[in-house]
Design an enzyme around this catalytic site. Structure first.
Site, PDB file in Angstrom:
ATOM      1  N   ASN A 143     -43.738 -52.584  32.262  1.00 48.98           N
ATOM      2  CA  ASN A 143     -44.156 -51.746  31.139  1.00 48.98           C
ATOM      3  C   ASN A 143     -43.679 -50.330  31.447  1.00 48.98           C
ATOM      4  O   ASN A 143     -44.247 -49.657  32.290  1.00 48.98           O
ATOM      5  CB  ASN A 143     -45.688 -51.799  31.003  1.00 48.98           C
ATOM      6  CG  ASN A 143     -46.225 -50.756  30.030  1.00 48.98           C
ATOM      7  OD1 ASN A 143     -45.488 -50.210  29.214  1.00 48.98           O
ATOM      8  ND2 ASN A 143     -47.526 -50.473  30.117  1.00 48.98           N
ATOM      9  N   LYS A 192     -43.795 -47.742  29.607  1.00 55.16           N
ATOM     10  CA  LYS A 192     -44.563 -46.666  28.957  1.00 55.16           C
ATOM     11  C   LYS A 192     -43.581 -45.678  28.309  1.00 55.16           C
ATOM     12  O   LYS A 192     -42.555 -46.102  27.800  1.00 55.16           O
ATOM     13  CB  LYS A 192     -45.490 -45.991  29.968  1.00 55.16           C
ATOM     14  CG  LYS A 192     -46.295 -47.035  30.763  1.00 55.16           C
ATOM     15  CD  LYS A 192     -47.424 -46.468  31.531  1.00 55.16           C
ATOM     16  CE  LYS A 192     -48.135 -47.599  32.266  1.00 55.16           C
ATOM     17  NZ  LYS A 192     -49.356 -47.177  32.931  1.00 55.16           N
ATOM     18  N   HIS A 249     -53.205 -52.112  25.314  1.00 54.23           N
ATOM     19  CA  HIS A 249     -53.137 -51.457  26.629  1.00 54.23           C
ATOM     20  C   HIS A 249     -54.226 -50.384  26.689  1.00 54.23           C
ATOM     21  O   HIS A 249     -54.525 -49.731  25.683  1.00 54.23           O
ATOM     22  CB  HIS A 249     -51.753 -50.839  26.834  1.00 54.23           C
ATOM     23  CG  HIS A 249     -51.538 -50.364  28.234  1.00 54.23           C
ATOM     24  ND1 HIS A 249     -52.040 -49.165  28.694  1.00 54.23           N
ATOM     25  CD2 HIS A 249     -50.911 -50.937  29.286  1.00 54.23           C
ATOM     26  CE1 HIS A 249     -51.714 -49.030  29.976  1.00 54.23           C
ATOM     27  NE2 HIS A 249     -51.030 -50.097  30.351  1.00 54.23           N
ATOM     28  N   GLU A 295     -54.201 -47.467  27.719  1.00 51.23           N
ATOM     29  CA  GLU A 295     -53.770 -46.136  27.274  1.00 51.23           C
ATOM     30  C   GLU A 295     -53.796 -46.035  25.752  1.00 51.23           C
ATOM     31  O   GLU A 295     -54.088 -44.982  25.197  1.00 51.23           O
ATOM     32  CB  GLU A 295     -52.370 -45.830  27.841  1.00 51.23           C
ATOM     33  CG  GLU A 295     -52.450 -45.510  29.333  1.00 51.23           C
ATOM     34  CD  GLU A 295     -51.211 -45.874  30.134  1.00 51.23           C
ATOM     35  OE1 GLU A 295     -50.140 -46.095  29.535  1.00 51.23           O
ATOM     36  OE2 GLU A 295     -51.314 -45.946  31.374  1.00 51.23           O
ATOM     37  N   GLU A 304     -56.202 -55.756  33.566  1.00 54.58           N
ATOM     38  CA  GLU A 304     -55.827 -54.457  34.112  1.00 54.58           C
ATOM     39  C   GLU A 304     -57.061 -53.578  34.268  1.00 54.58           C
ATOM     40  O   GLU A 304     -57.471 -52.899  33.311  1.00 54.58           O
ATOM     41  CB  GLU A 304     -54.831 -53.758  33.184  1.00 54.58           C
ATOM     42  CG  GLU A 304     -53.525 -54.498  33.012  1.00 54.58           C
ATOM     43  CD  GLU A 304     -52.373 -53.543  32.737  1.00 54.58           C
ATOM     44  OE1 GLU A 304     -51.395 -53.593  33.483  1.00 54.58           O
ATOM     45  OE2 GLU A 304     -52.472 -52.744  31.797  1.00 54.58           O
ATOM     46  N   GLY A 338     -51.963 -46.765  37.508  1.00 52.62           N
ATOM     47  CA  GLY A 338     -51.290 -45.500  37.823  1.00 52.62           C
ATOM     48  C   GLY A 338     -51.970 -44.690  38.912  1.00 52.62           C
ATOM     49  O   GLY A 338     -51.624 -43.528  39.121  1.00 52.62           O
ATOM     50  N   SER A 378     -51.238 -50.657  39.486  1.00 51.00           N
ATOM     51  CA  SER A 378     -50.642 -50.239  40.766  1.00 51.00           C
ATOM     52  C   SER A 378     -50.043 -51.393  41.556  1.00 51.00           C
ATOM     53  O   SER A 378     -50.168 -51.444  42.782  1.00 51.00           O
ATOM     54  CB  SER A 378     -51.683 -49.477  41.612  1.00 51.00           C
ATOM     55  OG  SER A 378     -52.083 -48.304  40.950  1.00 51.00           O
ATOM     56  N   GLY A 413     -46.350 -51.114  35.830  1.00 52.06           N
ATOM     57  CA  GLY A 413     -45.967 -49.836  35.232  1.00 52.06           C
ATOM     58  C   GLY A 413     -44.960 -49.118  36.120  1.00 52.06           C
ATOM     59  O   GLY A 413     -43.775 -49.424  36.132  1.00 52.06           O
ATOM     60  N   GLY A 414     -45.452 -48.182  36.922  1.00 47.60           N
ATOM     61  CA  GLY A 414     -44.601 -47.300  37.733  1.00 47.60           C
ATOM     62  C   GLY A 414     -43.496 -48.014  38.502  1.00 47.60           C
ATOM     63  O   GLY A 414     -42.338 -47.582  38.478  1.00 47.60           O
TER      64      GLY A 414
HETATM   65  P1  PGA Z   1     -49.140 -49.091  36.976  1.00 44.85           P
HETATM   66  O1  PGA Z   1     -49.344 -49.423  35.418  1.00 44.85           O
HETATM   67  O2  PGA Z   1     -48.421 -50.274  37.580  1.00 44.85           O
HETATM   68  O3  PGA Z   1     -48.278 -47.834  36.984  1.00 44.85           O
HETATM   69  O4  PGA Z   1     -50.488 -48.892  37.562  1.00 44.85           O
HETATM   70  C1  PGA Z   1     -49.732 -50.703  34.998  1.00 44.85           C
HETATM   71  C2  PGA Z   1     -49.893 -50.741  33.498  1.00 44.85           C
HETATM   72  O5  PGA Z   1     -50.368 -49.758  32.922  1.00 44.85           O
HETATM   73  O6  PGA Z   1     -49.555 -51.748  32.850  1.00 44.85           O
END
Ligand code: PGA
Length: 241
Positions: free
Chosen positions: A9, A11, A96, A98, A165, A171, A204, A225-226
């Site tokens: 993802n 973002k 999600h 966010e 999640e 994050g 993460s 994500g990251g």
């Molecule tokens: P992250 O994000 O791996 O950067 O923690 C995961 C996500 O929001 O799907």
């Protein structure tokens, strides 16, 4: 048999040029990736069309990060399901944290988006998870069960992916303990009438943790994500074990 799905993802990261550069490197790492793993990249809407064309014939599936429930209409800033399928998008992230936290997404709108996505032939990845405060007050199960109860009516479980999640792990570098993630995912599965729904862990996920995460019996993949922004890191995750 539950499908293994490894999804990135991105973002709100990467221009078209950045995305093309990522792929040039990332694709080289997929030569020996075992067949059974579905690899999905959920990228910004601006890159979908160009990247869709360049992924033709590759094993990467394209995903969007949101979708509206109407087929068209006066909904400034939204994207209709048919606009995504037309350009080869197969997956879409829905609900999600966010989106829920910053853009007013509710379980009710999540439900509408899931149904509309499936109707158009997209496979939605439904995100559920608790906040730190909810976890600390022992409400994890209650929150997740409520998100499922409100999000899933009318949704076809045979065309669905769920991502657990925990919001406090997204994050933050603060990964949920793998045994605990496995346990909560087991709770999620126990709520579903179809035991074959793939359930991912997200929050993460990093290359050094992936082998342990994927060794858990309930965990069918990850939403990253990251670490999905860095070709070598995401390649290591996709090529776990
Ligand atoms: P992250 O994000 O791996 O950067 O923690 C995961 C996500 O929001 O799907």
């Amino acid at each position: 048999m539950r499908q293994i799905i490894i999804a990135g993802n991105w973002k709100m990261y990467k221009t078209v040029r950045d995305a093309s550069e990522f792929l040039q490197e990332f694709l080289q790492h997929l030569e020996h990736t075992p067949e059974g793993r579905e690899i999905v990249l959920c990228i910004p809407a601006t890159s979908l069309w160009v990247i869709s064309k360049s992924l033709h014939g590759s094993r990467i599936r394209l995903g969007a990060q949101n979708v509206h429930w109407e087929e068209e209409g006066a909904f400034t800033g939204e994207i209709a399901p048919g606009m995504l399928t037309e350009i080869g998008v197969r997956y879409v992230v829905v609900g999600h944290s966010e989106r829920r936290q910053y853009f007013g997404e509710t379980d009710e709108t999540v439900n509408k988006r899931l149904i509309a996505a499936q109707k158009a032939g997209l496979k939605p990845i439904l995100c559920v998870g608790e906040t730190k405060a909810q976890r600390d007050s022992g409400e994890t199960e209650k929150i997740i069960i409520s998100q499922l109860e409100k999000g899933l009516p009318g949704v076809d479980l045979a065309q669905l992916v769920i991502a657990y999640e925990p919001i406090w792990a997204i994050g933050t570098g603060d990964t949920c303990e793998v045994k605990e993630a496995n346990r909560v995912i087991g709770v999620i599965r126990s709520q579903l009438s179809n035991p074959d729904v793939p359930i991912q862990y997200g929050g993460s996920v990093k290359p050094n943790l992936i082998d342990e995460i994927m060794a858990q019996p309930e965990i069918d993949g990850v939403l990253v994500g990251g670490a999905s922004l860095v070709p070598q890191d995401f390649a290591r995750i996709v090529n776990y074990f």
